[in-house]
Every structure is written in structure tokens, then in C-alpha cells.
Design a protein around this motif. Structure first.
Motif, PDB file in Angstrom:
ATOM      1  N   ARG A   1       2.251   1.745  -3.575  1.00 35.90           N
ATOM      2  CA  ARG A   1       1.195   2.182  -4.503  1.00 35.90           C
ATOM      3  C   ARG A   1       0.806   3.636  -4.252  1.00 35.90           C
ATOM      4  NH1 ARG A   1      -0.467  -3.130  -3.468  1.00 35.90           N
ATOM      5  NH2 ARG A   1      -1.987  -2.478  -1.891  1.00 35.90           N
ATOM      6  N   THR A   2       0.808   4.053  -3.000  1.00 29.50           N
ATOM      7  CA  THR A   2       0.471   5.444  -2.692  1.00 29.50           C
ATOM      8  C   THR A   2       1.553   6.388  -3.188  1.00 29.50           C
ATOM      9  OG1 THR A   2      -0.802   4.753  -0.734  1.00 29.50           O
ATOM     10  CG2 THR A   2      -0.102   7.053  -0.829  1.00 29.50           C
TER      11      THR A   2
ATOM     12  N   GLU B   1      -6.884   4.934 -10.970  1.00 25.70           N
ATOM     13  CA  GLU B   1      -7.594   3.907 -10.202  1.00 25.70           C
ATOM     14  C   GLU B   1      -7.041   3.756  -8.784  1.00 25.70           C
ATOM     15  OE1 GLU B   1      -3.960   1.864 -11.701  1.00 25.70           O
ATOM     16  OE2 GLU B   1      -5.379   3.338 -12.490  1.00 25.70           O
ATOM     17  N   LEU B   2      -5.863   4.330  -8.531  1.00 26.18           N
ATOM     18  CA  LEU B   2      -5.247   4.210  -7.201  1.00 26.18           C
ATOM     19  C   LEU B   2      -5.589   5.380  -6.283  1.00 26.18           C
ATOM     20  CD1 LEU B   2      -1.635   2.962  -8.103  1.00 26.18           C
ATOM     21  CD2 LEU B   2      -3.582   1.612  -7.294  1.00 26.18           C
TER      22      LEU B   2
ATOM     23  N   ASP C   1      -8.374   6.419  -4.691  1.00 31.16           N
ATOM     24  CA  ASP C   1      -9.123   6.127  -3.455  1.00 31.16           C
ATOM     25  C   ASP C   1      -8.220   5.460  -2.421  1.00 31.16           C
ATOM     26  OD1 ASP C   1     -11.370   7.204  -4.579  1.00 31.16           O
ATOM     27  OD2 ASP C   1     -12.308   5.286  -5.089  1.00 31.16           O
ATOM     28  N   GLU C   2      -7.391   4.508  -2.872  1.00 31.48           N
ATOM     29  CA  GLU C   2      -6.481   3.839  -1.940  1.00 31.48           C
ATOM     30  C   GLU C   2      -5.472   4.826  -1.374  1.00 31.48           C
ATOM     31  OE1 GLU C   2      -3.396   0.011  -1.680  1.00 31.48           O
ATOM     32  OE2 GLU C   2      -4.076   0.740  -3.635  1.00 31.48           O
TER      33      GLU C   2
ATOM     34  N   TYR D   1       1.271   6.474  -6.939  1.00 26.59           N
ATOM     35  CA  TYR D   1       0.185   7.347  -7.396  1.00 26.59           C
ATOM     36  C   TYR D   1       0.602   8.807  -7.347  1.00 26.59           C
ATOM     37  CZ  TYR D   1      -4.096  10.022  -7.590  1.00 26.59           C
ATOM     38  OH  TYR D   1      -5.045  10.959  -7.936  1.00 26.59           O
TER      39      TYR D   1
ATOM     40  N   PRO E   1       0.816  -1.230   0.000  1.00 28.40           N
ATOM     41  CA  PRO E   1       0.000   0.000   0.000  1.00 28.40           C
ATOM     42  C   PRO E   1       0.844   1.272   0.000  1.00 28.40           C
ATOM     43  CG  PRO E   1      -0.896  -1.595   1.538  1.00 28.40           C
ATOM     44  CD  PRO E   1       0.424  -2.146   1.083  1.00 28.40           C
TER      45      PRO E   1
ATOM     46  N   SER F   1      -7.131   7.056   1.231  1.00 30.27           N
ATOM     47  CA  SER F   1      -7.374   6.299   2.450  1.00 30.27           C
ATOM     48  C   SER F   1      -6.080   6.081   3.226  1.00 30.27           C
ATOM     49  CB  SER F   1      -8.026   4.952   2.101  1.00 30.27           C
ATOM     50  OG  SER F   1      -8.206   4.170   3.258  1.00 30.27           O
ATOM     51  N   TRP F   2      -5.015   5.718   2.508  1.00 29.13           N
ATOM     52  CA  TRP F   2      -3.738   5.455   3.183  1.00 29.13           C
ATOM     53  C   TRP F   2      -3.230   6.728   3.863  1.00 29.13           C
ATOM     54  CZ3 TRP F   2       1.165   6.969   3.836  1.00 29.13           C
ATOM     55  CH2 TRP F   2       2.081   6.046   4.362  1.00 29.13           C
TER      56      TRP F   2
END
Length: 447
Positions: free
Chosen positions: A378-379, A391-392, A394-395, A382, A375, A398-399
Motif C-alpha cells: 500500500r505504501t 486516503e493512504l 497517513d499510513e 501510494y 502495508p 507512518s510506514w
């Protein structure tokens, strides 16, 4: 008779070893089906003064797997491999010229390329515009996003991303915007190739002398000053911190492997620090892979900043590794989308910090990637390339909302988060978007 030609572009011996392992594992089909060309590139700022992959010990073992070897530097001379690409109107002429010069005839061509988003790989993909593309990863950068947006016409030709399992459990982001499949190069095949490369260095006197000193720790230099990340003085101090950390962990015999382009003064300063600390230091500047040292010296600790060789030591040799200075480099590296950011993030989060360990305490061997690493990567990915990975979002939101604190702030820049209207940003996102809209409107009205 071969029915096609496969061209394998390499600029490092480590990358060439990755390709050799893939060939040995049958990932490019039977040898009899293809004519295989090794295309060697020297991407150093001044190639005439720097050793290319073909100058390193063990290169001959790799080259023996190919039907012929061609120098890309010689092919496009006087242009620099990292700064030249064909004009759109000239690609057809360039393909004809290369087919003639390399004796390719009219047969189909496949390309195996590294760093597809930049030259020389991008130039080759443009010239052979109808060829299938295979991208292979030369290190940790494959876990981060593609550096720049590729044309759809190029992205749809990419068949797969071949990579080593340097961080078990972590999946590469590279080219995922095109849904390109990832494929692991088998561990045993790569380890075998590294063994071949190490065996070719048996007759080197400097290596033999270093092995005779029986060093228990290896320090890896990266020459970050060449990338304008640190100053020469700061990188010199970073190497000394590595030495002091190894000494505190109980190592009295240490080997330093400087980067091939590092200045001599690095070794001089380190030798003075070693003498003061009572450490026997050996500096090895022979042109060889760091992995050859792991094979020949069998150290019990490898120390670096964020070198890929650290993870190779851990995964393929079972050697404990430790990091030094990642926090400083994370603070300095720019721009935010710099491709080194993800390797830095991975090592900082995944590898033990040597300076947090007391005397005699040995850093643990990294294992499977922790659940927190994916995570985080990916953050960061992004934030580096938000337009490639919407697509990343929202994640990422949130992170950042749940995990951004004093311990994770170093992975992000407030200005970057603000620009993307993400939690923790320094600039209100709505206001930034409004200003951008106003500027675009004014520009339209002028026209």
C-alpha cells in the motif's frame, strides 16, 4: 435463446485460462443466457512476428468454451491493438460497425476486459459505452494501483475485479479508487483448466523429450530487455545466476523456459554456463504455458525474477520457488509508477532469494502473505499513484517513518519521496511545493 452477448477480451493464454475457470465456476452466469465471444488480441510490438495466445498449446481447449472467436487485430487492421483507440466523435459509429460485423443486433453487451487502463481494453470500453464492465487480472499487477486515472463515467460501470489468489491474504489495489469489489476465481476451477491445457500438449515431441530428462528445477526467462529494464547482456547474466543458484542447491538437471520473444543467444550462453557447472540443461522454446511444465515435469524448484508463473507454481502446484535479481530490477525500473513495480516488490519481499541459500538448502514454500507485505504494498502503491489514493497518505507516512531503513530503501526512490513530501525524501517537500506554486502563479500572470 440468449438475451445478451458477453465479449471476453484476451491477450495471453494465462488470462484466457483465468476467464475459462471463471466461466466453469458460474461467475458469468449460465451459458444458455448469453452468447459468448472470445476476442483475441496480439499486443506484441510486431504482432506479425510474434505468437499470440491462439498459437499456444492448449488454446483450443479454452476456445471451445465460446460460441465464436474473433481477432481484434484483424478487426482494426492496419492499426496496432495497443496504440489505437477511437476518437470521441467516432465511438457511436464504431459500435454500429462492430454490431454489424459481429452480428450483435441490438442486444445488450457485457465486456470482460484485462488492463482496463490501456488499449485495447480501454478502446472497447469506450466503444460499448453503455455496457457493464468486468475486469479480470492476468497476474500480479492487480495487487498494485490502477496505472492511470480512468474517467468517472467508465469507472462507475465496472462491476468487479476477478483475480486469482496468487498471494493468499493480500487484497488487490486495482480499481479500489472506485470501490470496485474483488472476487476470487476458485482455485479448483483454475487448476482444472491448467490440467486441460497441459493435457493438450501430450503429443508435443519437444515437451516429451524435455520430460524424459526428468529436470528437477525450472528456470523462467522474462526478457526484461524488451521492456528496456535491463540490457540484453544483463538479462543473459541474470539467467546464468539462476542456473548457478540452482546448481548450488543441488540440481544437476535443469530446464530453461525462455520468453517467447527472447533472442537465441540467451540459450547459447546458458548452455555454456551449464556445461562448465556440470549441469544437464534442457531449453524448451515450444509455445506453451510454463504451468504445463509444472504439470508434466513435477520439478522441486522453480526459479525466476518476478514472473507470475512463480507464484502459480507455489500456490497451485505446491512447488518451492526462489527469486534472483529482483534488487537489480528494482533499481532499474522506471518511471516509478511502472506497473511492474508492485509485482517486483511482492516477489522481492515474499519469495526466498536463491542466492542467499547454501549448497543443498531448498528454499521454503511461500505461504500466506506476511503481515508486513500488505502495508509495504500500500505504501509503494501510494507513492506510485498518490492522487488516486489520498486516503493512504497517513499510513504511508507512518510506514516510512518507522520502517524505512537499509533493508527497505530499495522499494523507494528518494526523489519520489521528496516530491510527495514523505519521510526519506531527498528534496524538502515544502520547498518543492513552494517552487510549484511559484511556477503556477507565473503562468497565470502571463495569461
Amino acid at each position: 435463446m440468449p438475451t445478451r452477448t458477453q465479449i471476453f477480451q484476451v491477450s495471453t493464454l494465462y488470462g484466457a485460462a483465468t476467464l475459462a475457470a471463471a466461466l466453469d465456476a458460474g461467475q458469468f452466469g449460465p451459458p444458455a443466457d448469453s452468447r459468448r465471444i472470445l476476442l483475441v488480441c496480439n499486443n506484441a510490438p510486431v504482432p506479425e512476428t510474434a505468437a499470440g495466445p491462439d498459437a499456444l498449446l492448449g488454446y483450443d481447449r479454452i476456445a471451445a468454451r465460446f460460441d465464436s472467436v474473433i481477432s481484434w487485430n484483424e478487426t482494426i487492421r492496419p492499426y496496432h491493438p495497443g496504440a489505437w483507440g477511437p476518437r470521441a466523435d467516432d465511438v457511436v459509429l464504431w459500435q454500429r460497425a462492430l454490431r454489424l460485423a459481429w452480428g450483435l443486433g441490438e442486444e445488450p453487451v457485457e465486456l470482460a476486459l484485462e488492463s482496463i487502463q490501456v488499449d485495447p481494453a480501454r478502446a472497447l470500453a469506450a466503444i460499448f459505452s453503455e455496457s457493464a464492465l468486468h475486469v479480470y487480472a492476468d497476474g500480479l499487477m492487480s495487487y498494485g494501483p490502477t496505472r492511470t486515472r480512468l474517467p468517472q463515467s467508465m469507472g462507475c460501470r465496472i462491476r468487479r475485479v476477478l483475480h486469482l489468489d496468487l498471494v493468499p491474504g493480500l487484497k488487490p489495489m486495482l480499481l479500489s479508487e472506485f470501490d470496485v469489489e474483488t472476487e476470487l476465481v476458485p482455485e479448483d476451477a483454475f487448476r482444472k483448466v491448467l490440467g486441460e491445457i497441459a493435457a493438450s500438449a501430450d503429443g508435443d515431441r519437444q515437451l516429451a523429450g524435455a520430460v524424459a530428462q526428468a529436470p528437477t528445477a525450472v528456470l523462467l526467462g522474462q526478457y526484461l530487455a524488451a521492456l528496456d529494464i535491463l540490457t540484453v547482456e544483463e538479462e543473459e547474466a541474470l539467467h546464468i545466476r539462476m542456473l548457478h543458484g540452482a546448481a548450488r542447491a543441488g540440481h544437476t538437471r535443469v530446464l530453461f523456459k525462455p520468453h517467447p520473444t527472447a533472442p537465441v543467444r540467451y540459450s547459447d550462453a546458458l548452455e555454456r554456463a551449464a556445461a562448465e557447472a556440470g549441469v544437464r540443461l534442457v531449453t524448451l522454446d515450444t509455445p506453451l504455458l510454463a504451468e504445463t511444465l509444472f504439470e508434466r515435469c513435477a520439478p522441486t524448484l522453480v526459479v525466476g525474477c518476478f514472473s507470475t508463473a512463480m507464484l502459480t507454481a507455489a500456490v497451485y502446484y505446491g512447488i518451492p520457488v526462489a527469486r534472483v535479481g529482483t534488487g537489480l530490477v528494482l533499481d532499474r525500473i522506471a518511471p516509478y509508477e511502472n506497473s511492474n513495480r508492485v509485482p517486483l516488490t511482492i516477489v522481492d519481499h515474499y519469495v526466498p532469494d536463491l542466492e542467499r541459500h547454501g549448497g543443498g538448502e531448498v528454499p521454503a514454500l511461500p505461504g500466506t502473505a506476511p503481515a508486513t507485505l500488505g502495508p509495504l504494498v500500500r505504501t509503494v502503491g501510494y507513492c506510485m499513484q498518490s492522487e488516486l489514493h489520498p486516503e493512504l497518505r497517513d499510513e504511508a507516512e507512518s510506514w516510512l517513518r518507522e520502517r524505512l531503513d537499509d533493508s527497505t530503501r530499495r522499494y523507494f526512490k528518494r526523489q519520489r519521496l521528496g516530491k510527495l513530501s514523505l519521510p526519506g525524501g531527498s528534496t524538502p517537500g515544502a520547498a518543492a511545493r513552494l517552487r510549484s506554486t511559484v511556477r503556477r502563479t507565473r503562468s497565470t500572470l502571463r495569461v
